[in-house]
Design a protein around this motif. Structure first.
Motif, PDB file in Angstrom:
ATOM      1  N   LEU A 139       0.843  -1.535   0.070  1.00 46.37           N
ATOM      2  CA  LEU A 139      -0.022   0.111   0.220  1.00 46.37           C
ATOM      3  C   LEU A 139       1.127   1.354  -0.079  1.00 46.37           C
ATOM      4  N   LYS A 140       2.125   1.533   1.114  1.00 49.45           N
ATOM      5  CA  LYS A 140       2.578   2.545   0.912  1.00 49.45           C
ATOM      6  C   LYS A 140       3.412   2.087  -0.747  1.00 49.45           C
ATOM      7  N   ILE A 141       3.878   1.687  -1.356  1.00 44.03           N
ATOM      8  CA  ILE A 141       4.105   1.632  -2.559  1.00 44.03           C
ATOM      9  C   ILE A 141       3.758   2.733  -3.549  1.00 44.03           C
ATOM     10  N   GLY A 142       2.292   1.428  -3.228  1.00 46.53           N
ATOM     11  CA  GLY A 142       1.267   1.724  -4.077  1.00 46.53           C
ATOM     12  C   GLY A 142       0.793   3.499  -4.276  1.00 46.53           C
ATOM     13  N   LEU A 143       0.989   3.890  -2.829  1.00 45.73           N
ATOM     14  CA  LEU A 143       0.766   5.270  -3.366  1.00 45.73           C
ATOM     15  C   LEU A 143       2.217   6.188  -3.265  1.00 45.73           C
ATOM     16  N   ALA A 144       3.253   6.039  -2.903  1.00 43.31           N
ATOM     17  CA  ALA A 144       4.198   6.881  -4.019  1.00 43.31           C
ATOM     18  C   ALA A 144       4.297   6.584  -5.155  1.00 43.31           C
ATOM     19  N   CYS A 189       3.517   9.582  -7.607  1.00 49.65           N
ATOM     20  CA  CYS A 189       4.600  10.415  -8.691  1.00 49.65           C
ATOM     21  C   CYS A 189       4.435   9.912  -9.926  1.00 49.65           C
ATOM     22  N   VAL A 190       3.840   8.903 -11.093  1.00 51.14           N
ATOM     23  CA  VAL A 190       3.615   8.971 -11.603  1.00 51.14           C
ATOM     24  C   VAL A 190       2.168  10.122 -11.942  1.00 51.14           C
ATOM     25  N   ASN A 237      -6.834  21.479 -20.214  1.00 55.92           N
ATOM     26  CA  ASN A 237      -7.878  21.359 -20.919  1.00 55.92           C
ATOM     27  C   ASN A 237      -7.612  20.852 -18.532  1.00 55.92           C
ATOM     28  N   THR A 238      -7.910  21.710 -17.909  1.00 54.69           N
ATOM     29  CA  THR A 238      -7.378  21.269 -16.382  1.00 54.69           C
ATOM     30  C   THR A 238      -8.107  20.412 -15.921  1.00 54.69           C
ATOM     31  N   GLY A 239      -9.431  20.026 -15.965  1.00 56.85           N
ATOM     32  CA  GLY A 239     -10.026  19.696 -15.067  1.00 56.85           C
ATOM     33  C   GLY A 239     -10.144  18.195 -15.387  1.00 56.85           C
ATOM     34  N   LEU A 240      -9.986  17.423 -16.909  1.00 55.85           N
ATOM     35  CA  LEU A 240      -9.402  16.770 -17.524  1.00 55.85           C
ATOM     36  C   LEU A 240      -8.329  15.591 -16.832  1.00 55.85           C
ATOM     37  N   ALA A 241      -7.428  16.552 -16.716  1.00 61.35           N
ATOM     38  CA  ALA A 241      -6.121  16.735 -16.292  1.00 61.35           C
ATOM     39  C   ALA A 241      -6.461  15.826 -15.172  1.00 61.35           C
ATOM     40  N   GLY A 242      -6.541  16.657 -14.317  1.00 62.98           N
ATOM     41  CA  GLY A 242      -7.206  16.389 -12.886  1.00 62.98           C
ATOM     42  C   GLY A 242      -7.601  15.237 -12.560  1.00 62.98           C
ATOM     43  N   ILE A 243      -8.704  14.876 -13.180  1.00 59.06           N
ATOM     44  CA  ILE A 243      -9.683  13.270 -12.868  1.00 59.06           C
ATOM     45  C   ILE A 243      -8.927  12.662 -14.014  1.00 59.06           C
ATOM     46  N   MET A 244      -8.203  12.894 -14.439  1.00 54.63           N
ATOM     47  CA  MET A 244      -7.305  11.436 -15.136  1.00 54.63           C
ATOM     48  C   MET A 244      -5.723  10.754 -14.303  1.00 54.63           C
ATOM     49  N   SER A 245      -4.961  11.950 -13.461  1.00 56.89           N
ATOM     50  CA  SER A 245      -4.720  12.226 -12.579  1.00 56.89           C
ATOM     51  C   SER A 245      -5.594  11.079 -11.308  1.00 56.89           C
ATOM     52  N   ALA A 246      -6.138  11.507 -10.735  1.00 59.32           N
ATOM     53  CA  ALA A 246      -6.912  11.057  -9.353  1.00 59.32           C
ATOM     54  C   ALA A 246      -7.836  10.156 -10.143  1.00 59.32           C
ATOM     55  N   ALA A 247      -8.203   9.422 -11.192  1.00 54.36           N
ATOM     56  CA  ALA A 247      -8.192   7.986 -11.730  1.00 54.36           C
ATOM     57  C   ALA A 247      -7.486   7.280 -11.371  1.00 54.36           C
ATOM     58  N   LEU A 248      -6.270   7.469 -11.745  1.00 50.23           N
ATOM     59  CA  LEU A 248      -4.957   6.387 -12.365  1.00 50.23           C
ATOM     60  C   LEU A 248      -4.298   6.409 -10.684  1.00 50.23           C
ATOM     61  N   PHE A 249      -3.958   7.927  -9.941  1.00 49.15           N
ATOM     62  CA  PHE A 249      -3.809   7.368  -8.776  1.00 49.15           C
ATOM     63  C   PHE A 249      -4.232   6.355  -7.963  1.00 49.15           C
ATOM     64  N   PHE A 250      -5.890   6.566  -8.245  1.00 42.82           N
ATOM     65  CA  PHE A 250      -6.946   5.268  -6.611  1.00 42.82           C
ATOM     66  C   PHE A 250      -6.799   3.852  -7.251  1.00 42.82           C
ATOM     67  N   ASP A 251      -6.519   3.988  -8.482  1.00 39.37           N
ATOM     68  CA  ASP A 251      -6.504   2.363  -9.448  1.00 39.37           C
ATOM     69  C   ASP A 251      -4.997   1.981  -9.185  1.00 39.37           C
ATOM     70  N   MET A 252      -4.125   2.942  -9.192  1.00 42.15           N
ATOM     71  CA  MET A 252      -2.568   2.240  -8.557  1.00 42.15           C
ATOM     72  C   MET A 252      -2.550   1.738  -7.630  1.00 42.15           C
ATOM     73  N   ILE A 253      -2.963   2.334  -6.363  1.00 38.65           N
ATOM     74  CA  ILE A 253      -3.294   2.184  -4.878  1.00 38.65           C
ATOM     75  C   ILE A 253      -4.258   0.585  -5.263  1.00 38.65           C
TER      76      ILE A 253
END
Length: 450
Positions: A361-366, A370-371, A385-401
């Motif tokens: 979990l810690k590795i996934g968070l770190a 970064c990614v 598109n700041t909104g799209l970039a933020g959504i993509m970033s959040a979804a990727l962060f969540f799914d990697m965890i």
């Protein structure tokens, strides 16, 4: 049971016989000296040529070469040999190798061969066949030096010299009492340097004796031998009577076999499947998991279908979806591989295993932070598109965890349910990471962008 000894020269002898070589065997085959090399080249021949070739070899060399062949090729060849020749070949193999071959034969063929084997050897092989092949008893060798503990060093050396031709384990001598209870282990080096007249039991009076019961899983035996750096580990029964030993060369085979099984099991292939296996056998092993994978993929497809309207309104979401799923899947595969390796090399410890999930979990968070930051910048640069970039970033962060945690947890859950920790774990992981990745990206897009 007789023991093969020395370095055989089966192919050189064939050449010297003036009979020629079957199948125009390469000159390198003629020069092969080691049984493993001979086995490799024999496997290159057609089955009929293999049979002809084996029939021309001295029986010791035939046994050496067949013992080194791949398991599937062994079975094919032994099934084609007449039972008399097959029995003689097995008599000249070490008992553990002979048992492995017999286990792979069908019951009728096995019994037919056993009937041709000498009574003493037949009794030994029949006993070994009663042990579970996945345990210490199933992989142990019985051709070892066993000495009474009340012998002197001189008597022990004399006894070993008279029996060494029938033994295949030269590393240690195993001491027993009059009831065959294991009382100690003496290295050959210690026997040679100890003064004359000393009793063997004096050499082991302060020894911390390490052994395993015959029903211990062979992976645990391999772990113990690696942990203590032994060349062999004695096997005992429930009354501490000595049965045999598992040697370091057996451990190499065990680790290789288990690594191959885990790798193939992860993706739903047969654990004992090779490129030489009949294609119908491979279909039988793989098809059920492929069908399960279709069902699992349908879950991911259903998630995408729920957000079909969102994709229609913003087509770029379809372009970004594979990035989220693939990145999370790879994160999960890394955690999965580490956990499966842990189970393969160490005894299962529930607390330690779940602590390892927290580590993932810690590795996934770190890694996710970064990614996702990099992806945010890349999407913003390409789309502005700041909104799209933020959504993509959040979804990727969540799914990697999710990928890291699930990848670390699946082997533990399978182990808790009594299943192989590697069994089709990759299929289950992919289903979860794909579904959660699509759901998070499309769901967040629907809430904040559409």
């Amino acid at each position: 049971m007789s023991r093969t000894k020395g370095i055989p020269e089966p192919l050189r002898r064939w050449q010297e016989s003036g009979k020629g070589l079957p199948g125009d065997v390469d000159q390198r085959v003629i020069d092969a000296l080691h049984p493993a090399d001979a086995a490799d080249h024999i496997e290159e021949l057609g089955l009929e040529e293999q049979v002809k070739f084996i029939k021309q070899l001295p029986i010791r060399d035939a046994a050496d070469s067949i013992a080194e062949m791949d398991r599937y090729d062994q079975r094919e060849l032994m099934e084609r040999l007449n039972t008399g020749l097959a029995a003689r070949v097995l008599e000249f193999m070490s008992p553990d190798d002979a048992t492995d071959i017999l286990e792979d034969l069908d019951d009728d063929h096995r019994e037919a061969i056993l009937r041709q084997i000498k009574a003493e050897d037949r009794e030994e092989l029949s006993t070994l066949l009663t042990f579970d092949p996945e345990t210490a008893g199933g992989v142990m060798n019985t051709e070892v030096a066993v000495l009474r503990e009340d012998l002197t060093v001189d008597q022990a050396i004399h006894e070993i010299r008279t029996e060494v031709e029938d033994k295949s384990i030269p590393y240690y001598a195993y001491l027993t009492d009059h009831k065959n209870h294991l009382t100690g282990v003496v290295s050959m080096r210690d026997l040679l340097i100890t003064r004359s007249g000393k009793r063997l039991k004096e050499l082991t009076k302060n020894q911390h004796l390490i052994s395993v019961r015959y029903d211990v899983d062979k992976e645990e035996v391999a772990r113990l031998i690696a942990h203590y750096n032994f060349l062999a580990l004695p096997v005992i029964d429930f009354d501490h009577r000595f049965l045999g030993v598992v040697t370091v060369d057996d451990v190499i085979d065990i680790l290789h076999e288990e690594a191959s099984e885990d790798m193939q099991s992860m993706v739903g292939a047969g654990t004992d499947e090779t490129t030489d296996s009949p294609w119908t056998y491979s279909v039988q092993k793989r098809l059920p998991w492929l069908i399960i994978n279709v069902a699992n993929s349908a879950i991911s497809a259903w998630v995408v279908h729920l957000f079909e309207a969102n994709i229609t309104q913003m087509a770029i979401l379809a372009v970004l979806m594979p990035i989220v799923a693939n990145q999370a899947g790879n994160t999960g595969q890394q955690a999965l591989a580490v956990m499966i390796r842990q189970f393969a090399t160490e005894k299962f410890d529930r607390k330690k295993s779940w602590l390892a999930v927290i580590r993932e979990l810690k590795i996934g968070l770190a890694n996710g932070l970064c990614v996702s930051t990099m992806v945010f910048m890349a999407v913003l640069l390409l789309t502005s598109n700041t909104g799209l970039a933020g959504i993509m970033s959040a979804a990727l962060f969540f799914d990697m965890i999710i990928g890291a945690v699930v990848g670390g947890s699946i082997p533990i859950l399978l182990k808790e349910f009594g299943r192989d920790p590697a069994q089709a774990s990759s299929i289950f992981l992919t289903t979860i990471t794909d579904s959660m990745g699509f759901f998070s990206l499309l769901g967040l897009a629907g809430i904040f962008l559409l």
